[in-house]
Write a protein that holds these residues in place. Structure first.
Motif, mmCIF file in Angstrom:
data_model
loop_
_atom_site.group_PDB
_atom_site.id
_atom_site.type_symbol
_atom_site.label_atom_id
_atom_site.label_comp_id
_atom_site.label_asym_id
_atom_site.label_seq_id
_atom_site.Cartn_x
_atom_site.Cartn_y
_atom_site.Cartn_z
ATOM 1 N N ALA A 497 62.104 -50.381 74.239
ATOM 2 C CA ALA A 497 62.306 -49.366 75.286
ATOM 3 C C ALA A 497 63.657 -48.657 75.184
ATOM 4 O O ALA A 497 63.890 -47.666 75.880
ATOM 5 N N VAL A 498 64.563 -49.154 74.323
ATOM 6 C CA VAL A 498 65.919 -48.579 74.291
ATOM 7 C C VAL A 498 65.877 -47.160 73.725
ATOM 8 O O VAL A 498 65.188 -46.895 72.730
ATOM 9 N N ASP A 519 64.813 -51.602 85.886
ATOM 10 C CA ASP A 519 63.619 -52.361 85.459
ATOM 11 C C ASP A 519 62.357 -51.509 85.460
ATOM 12 O O ASP A 519 61.533 -51.589 84.546
ATOM 13 N N ASN A 520 62.212 -50.685 86.512
ATOM 14 C CA ASN A 520 61.000 -49.850 86.605
ATOM 15 C C ASN A 520 60.941 -48.846 85.464
ATOM 16 O O ASN A 520 59.875 -48.575 84.912
ATOM 17 N N GLU A 521 62.100 -48.332 85.108
ATOM 18 C CA GLU A 521 62.149 -47.365 84.008
ATOM 19 C C GLU A 521 61.799 -48.066 82.680
ATOM 20 O O GLU A 521 61.061 -47.515 81.856
ATOM 21 N N ALA A 527 55.083 -49.008 78.982
ATOM 22 C CA ALA A 527 53.668 -48.684 79.204
ATOM 23 C C ALA A 527 53.195 -47.630 78.213
ATOM 24 O O ALA A 527 52.016 -47.567 77.856
ATOM 25 N N ASP A 528 54.130 -46.785 77.741
ATOM 26 C CA ASP A 528 53.776 -45.743 76.763
ATOM 27 C C ASP A 528 53.912 -46.221 75.318
ATOM 28 O O ASP A 528 53.671 -45.469 74.377
#
Ligand code: FES
Length: 565
Positions: A497-498, A519-521, A527-528
């Motif tokens: 995710a980074v 966290d949500n981000e 998710a993508d």
């Protein structure tokens, strides 16, 4: 004492045992072996010479010396080949093939009629593979390492692979050394047979194998070209015959306590991060698991005592002359489990009660005068590595231990090599370099965690930066480098995710590595996330479908042993 089954062990299955024995013996006689010898205990010698493995160049003379010892002790030596893993000759990386070699070793020990086995190995992945295979086969086994190289000389300076390889390459990248000079240095880095001359992965594995009790005391550090290396081989052959007659199995030697001893020694050596993976995998074959919290406790209690490169100054030839592994273990005695048994049939306490004639304190320091008060390696955790990441604090820059910076992200190895030296790369000295998709699933976990300092910063005098990846790093490398990040990017760990410009914080004092993104981000980005493609056939498919993450030693899931009751 009854004799072991020897050549009559594990007969080929024809549905007629007497016929199988008769046929086997007739074929064995075609090898020109007397019936007297055919009736002796059999010691297998697992060998892995290869034109692609410089570190195993002395395999023929070591095999001869082991055979001499087996014959002298009244056994029948039988050498057999397995695959060989020459570290720098394998693509994409030797790590992929460690488990394959371990399966080869395990199955050939089990399938062939041997009462005990001497495993001869040296290069980085070969000793772990042999120990993993021997642990799973659980037949009496002794590890004999090929031994470290001697150093070379260049303009009055001692050089050894491969810390000095990296040091000179960094100077070349920084423009301090020209092409002519780097070519001259290339010929002086690895000048004898043997394994890399510093406390890299091969040397670390050799030392911790001795601490584990799977090699004869005093044998780990003997240089490859020293006559004592052949004496060690002969003694290993004799000891294997003793084990054939009076078995001590790997499962009796490799226990939670002896694995802790080995980790303890690893910390005091300032040894290779790879050894954590390998020792975890060896222990895992017998269902033994040392929690990360315990590893960190061991590290915090255990001083670095050995002053060798890449952490300190010396080379393995100095370690041997200084007193070897025994000298270090004697300093750590108060922290060790002394009732662990070794291949020589003695407890560690008995082995260490023998006095050493002399110890060179420039190389092996006393417990009260260490190189560093705490151990060389720690496990980090945090939002970037929920299942852990490895950090070699002994080889890092203390000024970077508490650092926060902007992420400069490379999506994979190709992206790294394409852009790292691009003059247009947006990077500054306080940034944090991030490499994704170089973990076990992503790329077979190559030693790519030692990301080069971007050329424009290297030329500006930058020697170290915080670097983070799911890759490994050579045991001979150094720098402020976070490795083995788990879960890795290629299975959707937070590393995936980074993004460029994210803030990351390293805190060695708190043993944390955190991605400072909500966290949500992170969840939204993951998710993508799309997993990378997998190989569709052969060993590559087997590896990718079954390899475990770094905290489990990157073994294949179906090879791990049951936890002992
Ligand atoms: Fe074999 Fe370094 S290349 S130990």
């Amino acid at each position: 004492m009854s004799e072991p089954p020897g050549l009559d062990g594990g007969l080929t299955n024809y549905g007629d045992r007497d016929f199988a024995r008769y046929l086997r013996r007739s074929m064995a006689r075609s090898m020109g072996i007397s019936t007297e010898l055919l009736n002796k205990p059999v010691v297998g010698i697992a060998i892995s010479p290869s034109g692609f493995n410089n570190c195993h160049r002395t395999m023929p003379e070591l095999t001869e010396a082991v055979s001499r010892g087996v014959l002298a002790a009244g056994g029948l030596p039988r050498a057999f080949p397995t695959i060989s893993l020459g570290e720098v000759f394998l693509n994409p990386t030797s790590m992929v093939f460690r488990n394959l070699m371990s399966m080869d070793v395990e199955e050939m020990i089990r399938a062939q009629p041997m009462d005990a086995v001497v495993l001869i190995g040296g290069c980085d992945k070969t000793v772990p593979a042999q120990l993993m295979g021997a642990a799973s086969a659980d037949r009496p086994a002794i590890q004999l390492v090929t031994g470290p190289m001697m150093t070379g000389r260049y303009k009055g300076e001692r050089l050894g692979a491969c810390t000095d390889c990296r040091r000179f390459w960094a100077k070349f990248r920084a423009g301090e050394v020209d092409r002519d000079e780097i070519e001259q240095v290339e010929g002086r880095l690895a000048v004898t047979a043997g394994t890399c001359a510093v406390m890299g992965t091969a040397s670390t594995m050799a030392c911790i194998t001795e601490a584990l009790g799977m090699a004869l005391p005093g044998t780990a550090a003997i240089p490859a070209v020293d006559a004592q290396r052949l004496v060690a081989a002969e003694e290993s052959g004799k000891a294997a015959v003793r084990l054939a007659r009076d078995p001590i199995r790997p499962s009796e030697i490799i226990t939670t306590e002896s694995v802790e001893n080995a980790f303890r020694l690893l910390m005091s050596l300032g040894g290779s991060t790879n050894a954590i993976l390998h020792l975890t995998a060896v222990a895992g074959r017998l269902g033994i698991r040392i929690p990360f919290a315990r590893l960190n406790a061991i590290s915090d209690e255990t001083p670095v005592l050995v002053d060798l490169k890449p952490v300190g100054e010396g080379y393995m030839e100095d370690m041997y002359a200084a007193g070897g592994v025994g000298a270090v273990l004697r300093e750590l005695k108060g922290l060790l489990h002394l009732d662990c048994i070794g291949v020589d049939g003695r407890t560690l306490g008995e082995r260490l009660s023998e006095p050493l004639p002399w110890v060179d304190r420039k190389v092996v320091r006393t417990f009260d005068d260490p190189v560093s008060r705490v151990g060389g390696l720690i496990v980090l955790s945090g939002t970037l590595a929920p299942e852990g990441a490895m950090f070699k604090r002994a080889a890092a820059t203390p000024a970077l231990f508490e650092a926060e910076g902007r992420a400069v992200v490379f999506e994979n190895l190709e992206d790294l090599s394409r852009r790292i030296d691009d003059p247009a790369l947006d990077v500054e000295r306080n940034d944090i370099l991030v490499l994704k998709n170089a973990g076990p699933n992503g790329a077979g976990m190559p030693e790519a965690g030692y990301l080069p300092i971007p050329a424009k910063l290297a030329r500006a005098g930058v020697k170290d930066m915080v670097r983070i990846s799911d890759a490994r790093m050579s045991g001979t490398a150094y720098g402020t480098i976070v490795l083995h990040t788990a879960p890795e990017a290629a299975v959707g760990g937070p590393l995936a995710a980074v993004r460029n410009g994210d803030r990351i914080r390293l805190s060695v004092s708190r043993k944390r590595i955190d991605l400072l993104v909500d966290d949500n981000e992170i969840r939204r980005r993951l998710a993508d996330w799309v997993p990378p493609p997998r190989p569709t056939r052969g060993y590559g498919k087997l590896f990718r479908n079954t390899v475990l993450q770094a905290p489990y030693g990157c073994d294949l899931d179906f090879l791990v042993g049951e936890t002992p009751s």
